[in-house]
Scaffold this active site. Structure first.
Site, PDB file in Angstrom:
ATOM      1  N   CYS B 139      20.499  84.638  -4.737  1.00 55.53           N
ATOM      2  CA  CYS B 139      21.209  84.684  -3.364  1.00 55.53           C
ATOM      3  C   CYS B 139      20.368  83.597  -2.405  1.00 55.53           C
ATOM      4  O   CYS B 139      20.930  83.198  -1.692  1.00 55.53           O
ATOM      5  CB  CYS B 139      20.188  85.924  -3.010  1.00 55.53           C
ATOM      6  SG  CYS B 139      20.867  87.347  -3.657  1.00 55.53           S
ATOM      7  N   HIS B 140      18.980  83.392  -2.524  1.00 56.05           N
ATOM      8  CA  HIS B 140      18.531  82.331  -1.637  1.00 56.05           C
ATOM      9  C   HIS B 140      17.681  81.274  -2.279  1.00 56.05           C
ATOM     10  O   HIS B 140      16.741  80.571  -1.803  1.00 56.05           O
ATOM     11  CB  HIS B 140      17.688  82.974  -0.741  1.00 56.05           C
ATOM     12  CG  HIS B 140      17.976  84.222  -0.013  1.00 56.05           C
ATOM     13  ND1 HIS B 140      18.092  85.446  -0.504  1.00 56.05           N
ATOM     14  CD2 HIS B 140      19.054  84.211   0.918  1.00 56.05           C
ATOM     15  CE1 HIS B 140      19.012  86.343   0.503  1.00 56.05           C
ATOM     16  NE2 HIS B 140      19.459  85.313   1.165  1.00 56.05           N
ATOM     17  N   GLY B 141      18.028  81.206  -3.747  1.00 54.94           N
ATOM     18  CA  GLY B 141      17.339  79.926  -4.605  1.00 54.94           C
ATOM     19  C   GLY B 141      15.963  79.999  -4.691  1.00 54.94           C
ATOM     20  O   GLY B 141      15.326  79.192  -4.491  1.00 54.94           O
ATOM     21  N   PRO B 154      12.182  80.464  -1.490  1.00 50.39           N
ATOM     22  CA  PRO B 154      11.673  81.507  -0.289  1.00 50.39           C
ATOM     23  C   PRO B 154      10.547  82.750  -0.595  1.00 50.39           C
ATOM     24  O   PRO B 154      10.168  83.100   0.172  1.00 50.39           O
ATOM     25  CB  PRO B 154      12.954  81.870   0.640  1.00 50.39           C
ATOM     26  CG  PRO B 154      13.845  81.836  -0.595  1.00 50.39           C
ATOM     27  CD  PRO B 154      13.567  80.951  -1.425  1.00 50.39           C
TER      28      PRO B 154
END
Lengths: 446, 175, 255
Positions: B139-141, B154
């Site tokens: 999703c956001h690495g 994150p």
């Protein structure tokens, strides 16, 4: 004393949306007759109940599943597992009954004091529309738990529409979304049961708007003439309504906590079974007078028409009542007839709950023995046995009451308005109030 | 308060007392009445009753993992290889975003049990991917290592270790 | 004159009500009435009786009647310990799965499971019971008027049929069942169960115990309901008193 905001933020809002001014107007400037009795509390109680039903309904919908296989179980899930679920569901179920009690009392108050007369005809109409919408909402809500009464109530009531000539059957299958009450019916009833209360809210706003345009009626039926006659709504009626609310909530709580199933039917704790009809189908008590009228007519279409007619005729009431005097306090004949009418409505409610084929009273004596409709003879004398010589059947009583219901509204009201001699009206509301609070003063004046 | 008030003002203070008492009691009543409407959204009794899950470890090969379900969430149960364990233990803890040693995160080193929900915004990370050969959230690495600790990206925290116990060598109970 | 008509019509309605009541009770069967521990404003469930009732249900009723809405875990309300609940649950098997291979498997019951239903569906139930359908008992007390007294009366109401009563084969005579012909043979007999607390297992005792248990099953939140209700009503009485005082104060400056 118009609203002059001092706070600059309030002022900023007020210039763009004068909502505070509107509230201020409704609470402080709107002149309310100073002589409203507790019978005038039922309007705000109805408003409170609408909110209670909407709020409790929304939280119940968070746990309820509108599917024929799961609806009954999901209601039991609410009753057993959801935190305070039993409280919320009993609140909603008993709340519906409470809402109707309050609204019926509100309507009878309007009937007694002639609140439907000019210039309040539209106010009365809007109230009736709310009443009709409430009945539709309550009916569909009762279907949702998918018990035996839910299912068979839905079947019987939707079948009423099959009485309509030619298109009746098509309308019924359109209502059902199938060929019997089934999952599509349950789904659409849930959807509409959720929607209609918000429509009611809209009509309630119009109802209050109309009220504030023509002003409240009062026990004398005499309009406000000068400042002496009126007081601001707040704090006088807010605190009076709050006291009424507290008393009402005690009664509501007594049912909710100590007799939560008193107004329900045991059969609705049996899951719906499309193949077995309960022995004795009765609607919820608030539909019983109309149900009695329906059953009083031997013809299917006639019964349906008369039942809807019983509500429709109320729309014509402002024009049927020919008297220019509003309050029953000054109408000696109307006052008596009002109580008879009230008793007839109670009687219809009672009859609606009785079985269709029973007798309400019987006179016993000796009757001839009949076999296949032929009197049996012995030695040339008819054989006699103990039996019912005269029976007052439920249907007969329901018919008499139904006839009186319409007689009162369609014949008696217009006729007595023409010849009834009203008692002298007080010159103003404040004169009426003074004559009651200080009888000595009145005697002095006399 | 009333005792110090002169007699002629008694009516006023009695009225004020009534107003405050009625208002205060109404507020208490309203707050109490609101509670059931809030509490009804908490997990219901049947949901709470399902709050434990048992997992049979038999048949999970070394270097493979299964996804069990606990409280409706995926739980990764991984049979780690020697290499993965060594890699996890050799990390310098002080440099980690959420410092935690591998020992703190396992009961038996070969079995890594953790809630497979990315601590960033709740996506489910993919196994054996990312810069640290552990888990990678698409999703956001976010990159997690072979101990499920956040290393890059994150996410603020390591993957959560649920409460669990070994019933015997081959069975664990989560919750 | 009109006043007279009014009072007459009210009197007529009242007497109609009485007549209707008499009529109703004439048609329906008058039930035995017990002063239950769970009755009244402060009534609570008799735990010992309810626990014995669980035993009666499991050993006598459960063969034909399910209890599909009652989870074992809720027995904790009746004072069963966690171990007892686990043991009761584990006595029934439940189909679960699918497992890793996609197969369904049987496992012993857990506290979160509900009491088992003895038949897979209504048709199977009817086939095994001569066409009659033994209803699920989870809500039976709320699904009958005056449910607890009804159930107790029914269970103790088996007698020989009157001489002129035509009883079909396979049916039993029950004084309290509508129509008196009931497909369920008398379920309780002296010492049908052996109570662990030493209470003599008379038919009357077992009928009372299982009724208490099933009343709890139908309305498990009754005690919470009554205790909250008491506090709510007391609170509202005080609030109403205060509002009345405030109302009098506010209105007193009007005249």
């Amino acid at each position: 004393m118009s609203f002059e905001p001092k706070n600059s933020a309030v002022k900023w809002v007020e210039e763009r949306l004068p909502i505070m001014g509107m509230l201020h107007h409704a609470l402080y400037e709107y002149p309310t007759p100073k002589n409203l009795s507790y019978w005038w509390t039922f309007g705000s109680l109805a408003g409170v109940m609408l909110v209670v039903q909407i709020v409790s309904g929304i939280v119940l919908a968070m746990h309820y599943t509108p599917h024929v296989d799961l609806a009954f179980e999901s209601v039991e899930h609410i009753m057993r597992d959801v935190n305070y679920g039993w409280l919320l569901r009993y609140m909603h179920a008993n709340g519906a009954s409470m809402f109707f009690i309050v609204v019926y009392l509100h309507m009878f108050r309007g009937l007694y004091y002639g609140s439907y007369k000019a210039p309040r005809e539209l106010l009365w109409w809007l109230g009736l529309i709310i009443f009709v919408l409430m009945m539709a909402t309550a009916f569909m809500g009762y279907v949702l738990p998918w018990g035996q009464m839910s299912f068979w109530g839905a079947t019987v009531i939707t079948n009423l529409f099959s009485a309509i000539p030619i298109v009746g059957e098509s309308i019924v299958s359109w209502l059902w979304g199938g060929f019997s009450v089934d999952n599509p019916t349950l789904n659409r009833f849930f959807s509409l049961h959720y929607l209609l209360p918000f429509v009611i809210v809209g009509i309630v706003i119009l109802h209050i708007w109309a009220l504030h345009t023509s002003g409240s009626n009062n026990p004398t039926g005499v309009e406000i003439k000068d400042k002496q006659d009126s007081i601001p709504f707040h704090p006088y009626y807010t605190v009076k309504d709050l006291f009424g609310l507290a008393i009402f909530l005690i009664i509501f709580s007594a049912f909710l906590f100590y007799a939560p199933n008193y107004m329900g039917h045991p059969d609705n704790y049996i899951p719906a079974n499309p193949l077995v009809t309960p022995a004795h189908i009765v609607p919820e008590w608030y539909f019983l007078p109309f149900y009695a009228i329906l059953r009083a007519v031997p013809d299917k279409l006639g019964g349906v028409l008369l039942m809807f007619g019983a509500i429709a005729v109320l729309f014509a009431l402002p024009w049927l009542d020919k008297s220019r005097i509003r309050s029953a306090r000054f109408r000696p004949i109307f006052k008596q007839l009002f109580w008879v009418f009230g008793a007839v409505c109670v009687g219809l409610t009672y009859m609606g709950g009785q079985s269709a084929d029973g007798n309400i009273a019987e006179i016993h004596g000796m009757v001839p023995v009949m076999i296949d409709g032929i009197a049996q003879m012995k030695d040339g004398v008819p054989l006699m046995e103990e039996g019912v010589t005269f029976a007052v059947t439920n249907v007969l009583v329901a018919r008499i009451l139904t006839v009186y219901y319409f007689l009162h509204l369609l014949v008696l009201l217009p006729v007595i308005g023409l010849f009834e001699k009203p008692r002298p009206l007080p010159a103003s509301i404040s004169e009426d109030v003074l004559s009651k609070t200080s009888p000595v003063k009145e005697a002095d004046n006399a | 308060m009333t005792t110090t008030t002169p007699v002629e003002e008694d009516g006023v203070t009695r009225r004020d007392f009534l107003y405050v008492a009625a208002g205060g009691l109404s507020a208490v009543g309203a707050a109490a009445a609101i509670w059931p409407f809030i509490a009804q959204m908490n997990p219901s009794a049947d949901v709470l009753a399902l709050s434990t899950s048992e997992v049979d470890l038999d048949g999970i090969e070394i270097g493979s993992e299964i996804t069990a379900v606990w409280q409706g969430k995926p739980v990764f149960v991984r049979h780690r290889t020697e290499g993965e364990i060594k890699k996890a233990e050799d990390v310098v803890i002080a440099n980690l975003p959420d410092p935690q040693s591998d020992e703190e995160r396992v009961i038996k080193p070969q079995w890594l049990v953790m809630v497979g929900v990315c601590t960033h915004l709740g996506c489910i990370p993919l196994k054996e991917q990312g810069d640290y050969s552990g888990w990678f959230c698409p999703c956001h690495g976010s990159h997690y290592d072979t101990s499920g600790r956040i290393r890059k990206g994150p996410a603020p925290k390591n993957l959560v270790i649920p409460p669990y116990e070994f019933l015997d060598d081959n069975n664990i109970r989560i919750g | 004159m009109l006043k007279l008509i009014t009072s007459l019509s009210i009197a007529a309605l009242v007497s109609m009500g009485i007549a209707g009541g008499a009529h109703a009770s004439g048609g329906a069967i008058e039930l035995k009435s017990i002063s239950w521990h769970h009755g009244g404003m402060f009534g609570t469930y008799d735990r010992a009786s309810a626990q014995r009732g669980v035993q009666v249900y499991r050993e006598v009723c459960a063969g034909c009647h399910g209890l599909g809405l009652i989870a074992f875990r809720t027995l904790a309300d009746l004072g069963f310990s966690e171990e007892e609940i686990k043991a009761i649950a584990a006595e029934s098997d439940y189909v679960d799965g699918p497992d890793g291979e996609g197969e369904m498997f049987e496992r012993p019951g857990k506290p979160f499971d509900v009491f088992p239903t003895p038949f897979p569906n209504e048709n199977a139930a009817r086939a095994s019971n001569g066409g009659a359908f033994p209803p699920d008992l989870s809500l039976i007390v709320k699904a009958r008027a005056d449910g607890d007294n009804y159930l107790y009366s029914l269970l103790t109401g088996y007698t020989d049929a009157p001489a002129d009563f035509e009883l079909p084969d396979g049916m039993s005579y029950n004084a309290y069942f509508a129509g008196h012909k009931i497909a369920m043979p008398s379920p309780l007999s002296e010492d049908a169960v052996e109570y662990s607390d030493g209470t003599p297992a008379t038919v009357d005792q077992m009928a009372q115990d299982v009724t208490v248990f099933l009343t709890w099953a139908a309305e498990p939140k009754m005690e919470q309901r009554k205790s909250i209700g008491l506090r709510v009503i007391l609170f509202l009485l005080i609030l109403a008193g205060l509002f009345y005082a405030v109302k009098k104060k506010v209105w007193s400056d009007l005249h």
